[in-house]
Scaffold this active site. Structure first.
Site, mmCIF file in Angstrom:
data_model
loop_
_atom_site.group_PDB
_atom_site.id
_atom_site.type_symbol
_atom_site.label_atom_id
_atom_site.label_comp_id
_atom_site.label_asym_id
_atom_site.label_seq_id
_atom_site.Cartn_x
_atom_site.Cartn_y
_atom_site.Cartn_z
ATOM 1 N N LYS A 57 -7.072 9.269 -7.968
ATOM 2 C CA LYS A 57 -7.532 10.134 -6.860
ATOM 3 C C LYS A 57 -8.338 11.288 -7.434
ATOM 4 C CE LYS A 57 -6.192 8.485 -2.839
ATOM 5 N NZ LYS A 57 -7.242 7.862 -2.034
ATOM 6 N N ASP A 111 0.350 -2.192 4.338
ATOM 7 C CA ASP A 111 1.567 -1.381 4.533
ATOM 8 C C ASP A 111 2.755 -2.269 4.858
ATOM 9 O OD1 ASP A 111 -0.058 0.919 4.337
ATOM 10 O OD2 ASP A 111 -0.351 1.022 6.514
ATOM 11 N N HIS A 127 0.828 -1.206 0.000
ATOM 12 C CA HIS A 127 0.000 0.000 0.000
ATOM 13 C C HIS A 127 0.864 1.260 0.000
ATOM 14 C CE1 HIS A 127 -2.706 2.866 2.370
ATOM 15 N NE2 HIS A 127 -3.334 2.662 1.233
ATOM 16 N N ARG A 128 0.799 2.000 -1.086
ATOM 17 C CA ARG A 128 1.669 3.183 -1.285
ATOM 18 C C ARG A 128 3.141 2.758 -1.256
ATOM 19 N NH1 ARG A 128 -1.407 7.392 2.957
ATOM 20 N NH2 ARG A 128 -3.495 6.540 2.608
ATOM 21 N N GLU A 137 -4.635 3.720 -8.173
ATOM 22 C CA GLU A 137 -5.856 4.330 -7.632
ATOM 23 C C GLU A 137 -5.969 5.763 -8.147
ATOM 24 O OE1 GLU A 137 -6.308 4.650 -3.335
ATOM 25 O OE2 GLU A 137 -8.073 5.911 -3.652
ATOM 26 N N GLU A 197 0.244 -0.853 -4.723
ATOM 27 C CA GLU A 197 -0.867 0.099 -4.817
ATOM 28 C C GLU A 197 -0.288 1.490 -4.726
ATOM 29 O OE1 GLU A 197 -4.111 2.755 -3.162
ATOM 30 O OE2 GLU A 197 -2.073 2.449 -2.459
ATOM 31 N N HIS A 251 -0.619 10.633 -2.590
ATOM 32 C CA HIS A 251 -1.935 10.345 -2.023
ATOM 33 C C HIS A 251 -2.828 11.566 -1.901
ATOM 34 C CE1 HIS A 251 -4.909 9.736 1.186
ATOM 35 N NE2 HIS A 251 -5.003 8.533 0.680
ATOM 36 N N ASP A 270 -1.330 5.962 -5.599
ATOM 37 C CA ASP A 270 -2.397 6.938 -5.800
ATOM 38 C C ASP A 270 -1.961 7.909 -6.892
ATOM 39 O OD1 ASP A 270 -3.915 6.120 -3.288
ATOM 40 O OD2 ASP A 270 -1.960 6.656 -2.457
HETATM 41 O O1 G3P Z 1 -6.521 1.469 -2.509
HETATM 42 C C1 G3P Z 1 -6.664 1.205 -1.146
HETATM 43 C C2 G3P Z 1 -6.457 2.431 -0.323
HETATM 44 O O2 G3P Z 1 -5.298 3.062 -0.760
HETATM 45 C C3 G3P Z 1 -7.613 3.397 -0.414
HETATM 46 O O3 G3P Z 1 -7.514 4.443 0.482
HETATM 47 O O4 G3P Z 1 -6.879 6.667 1.255
HETATM 48 O O5 G3P Z 1 -5.223 4.823 1.417
HETATM 49 O O6 G3P Z 1 -5.817 5.789 -0.794
HETATM 50 P P1 G3P Z 1 -6.306 5.466 0.586
HETATM 51 MG MG MG Z 2 -4.751 4.516 -2.199
#
Ligand code: G3P
Ligand code: MG
Length: 244
Positions: A113, A231, A9-10, A111, A36, A51, A38
């Protein structure tokens, strides 16, 4: 059952400043099979991995990405907020991440945004960049903006899409089918085993987020999800290795 995709995640955001090349590279070292990130867009149209709509939290400039030219953004320090040892990190472009993925087997969850700043035209631009990199079969496009995901599917029926949501939606796989989505990117508490089963019958998979505790990872693996967004790709990698 296929091994779930281990989406960092990120990037490996527990260990490195989120959404930096350092975080993406570390994710691979820790066993991630997916990343993943953003996607936002600069004033002059460059797609970048960050993000927040604003640059303030992670790059120290109190301005929207949408109001900043790439030249200026490219000099900002995107690492020091996390730890001074990362002061050389910059906000990566989408193209930089696509190049990393093209040299590996990584699956990318991009993702969009586009829930607050709508970034008209972003869908076509992201799809063009993905195609240019030859990664159409290794990308999942996700967003909390489901109109955007419907448009992605119209523009590129062959590229997978994943619906992001937070709540316990009723039979979300039926909703997903209305926009021809492939995956449910659900907040992890909104995932029960019987729903994973029913979604699979409808040809829809789950990629829950953001799952950082071992017990919850195990619960979701046993429920049969197709991917987990975390994470801590190292924790998930260890659990998957234990299970063979
Ligand atoms: O894609 C999963 C998650 O990243 C969604 O929420 O705010 O962390 O981008 P956020
Ligand atoms: Mg995200």
């Amino acid at each position: 059952m296929n091994t779930p995709i281990n989406f960092a995640h990120r990037g490996a955001s527990a260990y490195c400043p989120e959404n930096t090349m350092a975080a993406f590279a570390r994710a691979v070292e820790l066993g991630a099979t997916g990343i993943e990130t953003d996607i936002q867009r600069t004033k002059d149209g460059k797609l970048v991995c960050i993000h927040d709509d604003s640059l303030l939290r992670t790059a120290g400039l109190n301005r929207l990405v949408n109001d900043t030219d790439y030249e200026e953004l490219s000099h900002l320090d995107a690492g020091s907020w996390f730890d001074p040892s990362f002061s050389g990190e910059r906000v990566p472009t989408l193209d930089q991440l696509l190049q990393l993925a093209a040299q590996s087997e990584l699956i990318l969850n991009l993702e969009l945004k586009n829930g607050v700043v709508l970034y008209p035209g972003m869908e076509a631009e992201v799809i063009a960049a993905v195609r240019e990199a030859g990664l159409a079969n290794r990308v999942v496009l996700s967003s909390f903006n489901h109109y955007s995901l419907a448009l992605c599917k119209q523009l590129a029926p062959d590229i997978r899409t994943g619906i992001l949501y937070m709540e316990g939606l009723f039979r979300p796989w039926e909703y997903a089918a209305t926009l021809k989505a492939d995956a449910l990117h659900a907040y992890h508490y909104a995932v029960l085993p019987e729903w994973v089963h029913d979604a699979a019958e409808a040809g829809i998979v789950y990629h829950p987020f953001t799952v950082n505790e071992d017990r919850e990872m195990v619960r979701l693996i046993e429920a049969g999800v197709a991917g987990i967004i975390t994470d801590y790709p190292d924790r998930l990698n260890a659990l998957l290795a234990e299970r063979g």
